[in-house]
Design a protein around this motif. Structure first.
Motif, short mmCIF file in Angstrom:
data_model
loop_
_atom_site.label_atom_id
_atom_site.label_comp_id
_atom_site.label_asym_id
_atom_site.label_seq_id
_atom_site.Cartn_x
_atom_site.Cartn_y
_atom_site.Cartn_z
N GLY A 134 0.70 -1.28 0.05
CA GLY A 134 0.04 0.00 -0.05
C GLY A 134 0.94 1.38 -0.14
O GLY A 134 0.48 2.29 -0.73
N GLN A 135 1.89 1.15 0.69
CA GLN A 135 2.99 2.42 0.99
C GLN A 135 3.56 2.47 -0.54
O GLN A 135 3.61 3.87 -1.23
CB GLN A 135 3.78 2.12 1.97
N LEU A 136 3.85 1.53 -1.18
CA LEU A 136 4.67 1.63 -2.45
C LEU A 136 3.61 2.34 -3.58
O LEU A 136 4.01 2.79 -4.29
CB LEU A 136 5.31 0.19 -2.90
N LEU A 137 2.50 1.75 -3.38
CA LEU A 137 1.48 2.33 -4.39
C LEU A 137 1.02 3.65 -4.16
O LEU A 137 1.04 4.54 -4.91
CB LEU A 137 -0.03 1.37 -4.30
N GLU A 138 0.78 4.11 -3.02
CA GLU A 138 0.50 5.55 -2.56
C GLU A 138 1.55 6.48 -2.76
O GLU A 138 1.63 7.52 -3.19
CB GLU A 138 -0.09 5.49 -1.14
N LYS A 139 2.54 6.22 -2.02
CA LYS A 139 3.90 7.13 -1.90
C LYS A 139 4.89 6.77 -2.85
O LYS A 139 5.59 8.21 -2.99
CB LYS A 139 4.36 6.92 -0.30
N PHE A 140 5.14 5.69 -3.45
CA PHE A 140 6.30 5.83 -4.18
C PHE A 140 6.09 5.51 -5.76
O PHE A 140 6.73 5.04 -6.74
CB PHE A 140 7.25 4.62 -3.90
N GLY A 141 4.67 5.32 -6.31
CA GLY A 141 4.29 5.40 -7.56
C GLY A 141 4.37 4.18 -8.22
O GLY A 141 4.39 4.03 -9.41
N ALA A 142 4.10 2.99 -7.42
CA ALA A 142 4.03 1.62 -8.18
C ALA A 142 2.93 1.87 -9.02
O ALA A 142 1.73 2.45 -8.78
CB ALA A 142 3.63 0.61 -7.04
N PRO A 143 2.90 1.13 -10.34
CA PRO A 143 1.84 1.16 -11.21
C PRO A 143 0.72 0.68 -10.88
O PRO A 143 -0.30 1.05 -11.42
CB PRO A 143 2.61 0.45 -12.54
N ASP A 144 0.67 -0.33 -10.21
CA ASP A 144 -0.59 -1.06 -9.51
C ASP A 144 -0.32 -1.73 -8.41
O ASP A 144 0.65 -2.22 -7.99
CB ASP A 144 -1.35 -1.83 -10.68
N LEU A 145 -1.46 -2.24 -7.98
CA LEU A 145 -1.29 -2.98 -6.59
C LEU A 145 -0.73 -4.28 -6.59
O LEU A 145 0.40 -4.89 -5.96
CB LEU A 145 -2.77 -3.38 -6.04
N GLU A 146 -0.67 -5.06 -7.73
CA GLU A 146 0.14 -6.32 -8.19
C GLU A 146 1.55 -6.13 -8.36
O GLU A 146 2.29 -6.91 -7.62
CB GLU A 146 -0.43 -7.03 -9.50
N ALA A 147 2.05 -5.03 -8.85
CA ALA A 147 3.38 -4.52 -9.06
C ALA A 147 3.87 -4.26 -7.59
O ALA A 147 4.78 -4.66 -7.26
CB ALA A 147 3.61 -3.63 -9.96
#
Length: 191
Positions: free
Chosen positions: A86-99
């Motif tokens: 969740g942190q990677l998605l919200e704060k670090f711009g991960a392309p989607d939840l799976e990634a």
């Protein structure tokens, strides 16, 4: 039982040296990913300190100089992965939840690999940038056998009275944390 690192604060220095200090007891990862594709020369002083010597607490995204090996359940490991994803998605711009989950699984697996030590072992990290790549060296600080159960995530006043490093020839009464950390190390590189 699994073992994973948690942040620990033996003194208030983390609150001064980092932009944001992790709270004691947070699940921790190396955090080197925070600095990927960043020019170390462009970092401010506190960011450079985090690059050189910080573990990332996944709740606060704050930094801790030390982490402590802690027993954990599979449910706690999975919650750690989900929270970090969740942190990677919200704060670090991960392309989607799976990634984000894949990256979080990798980070948590790497953090677990650092914990191949007895519970209550302290971990330290030293990072450098060599040929444009981040290189991490991890060190351990182990409690004496008689006091192994005495270290707590939330108590720190007596931590220095019973810690020693394997192979350290100095008397136990003298505390030289930098000297102690240097004696037992491992280097982990990720490609």
């Amino acid at each position: 039982m699994l073992k994973l690192p948690r942040t620990i604060r033996l003194d208030p220095s983390d609150t001064f040296v980092f932009e944001r200090a992790a709270e004691p007891g947070e699940w921790a990862v190396s955090g080197a990913f925070v600095f990927w594709n960043r020019d170390p020369a462009a970092l401010n002083q506190k960011q450079r300190v985090a690059l050189r010597s910080g573990f990332l607490g996944i709740d606060s995204l704050g930094w801790s100089t030390l982490a402590i090996v802690t027993e954990a359940s599979e449910a706690e490991r999975q919650a750690m992965v989900e929270h970090l994803a969740g942190q990677l998605l919200e704060k670090f711009g991960a392309p989607d939840l799976e990634a984000a989950r894949l990256a979080a699984e990798e980070e948590v697996a790497f953090a677990a690999s650092l914990c191949d030590h007895a519970p209550q072992t302290l971990l330290g990290v030293q990072r450098s940038v060599e040929d444009g790549e981040i290189r991490e060296r991890f060190r351990t600080l182990r409690p004496r056998e008689a006091a192994a159960g005495a270290v707590s995530l939330h108590t720190h006043a007596s931590a220095f009275t019973f810690h020693e490093v394997e192979g350290d020839d100095e008397p136990a009464e003298q505390v030289d944390l930098p000297g102690m950390i240097r004696t037992d190390s491992m280097t982990r590189d990720r490609g």
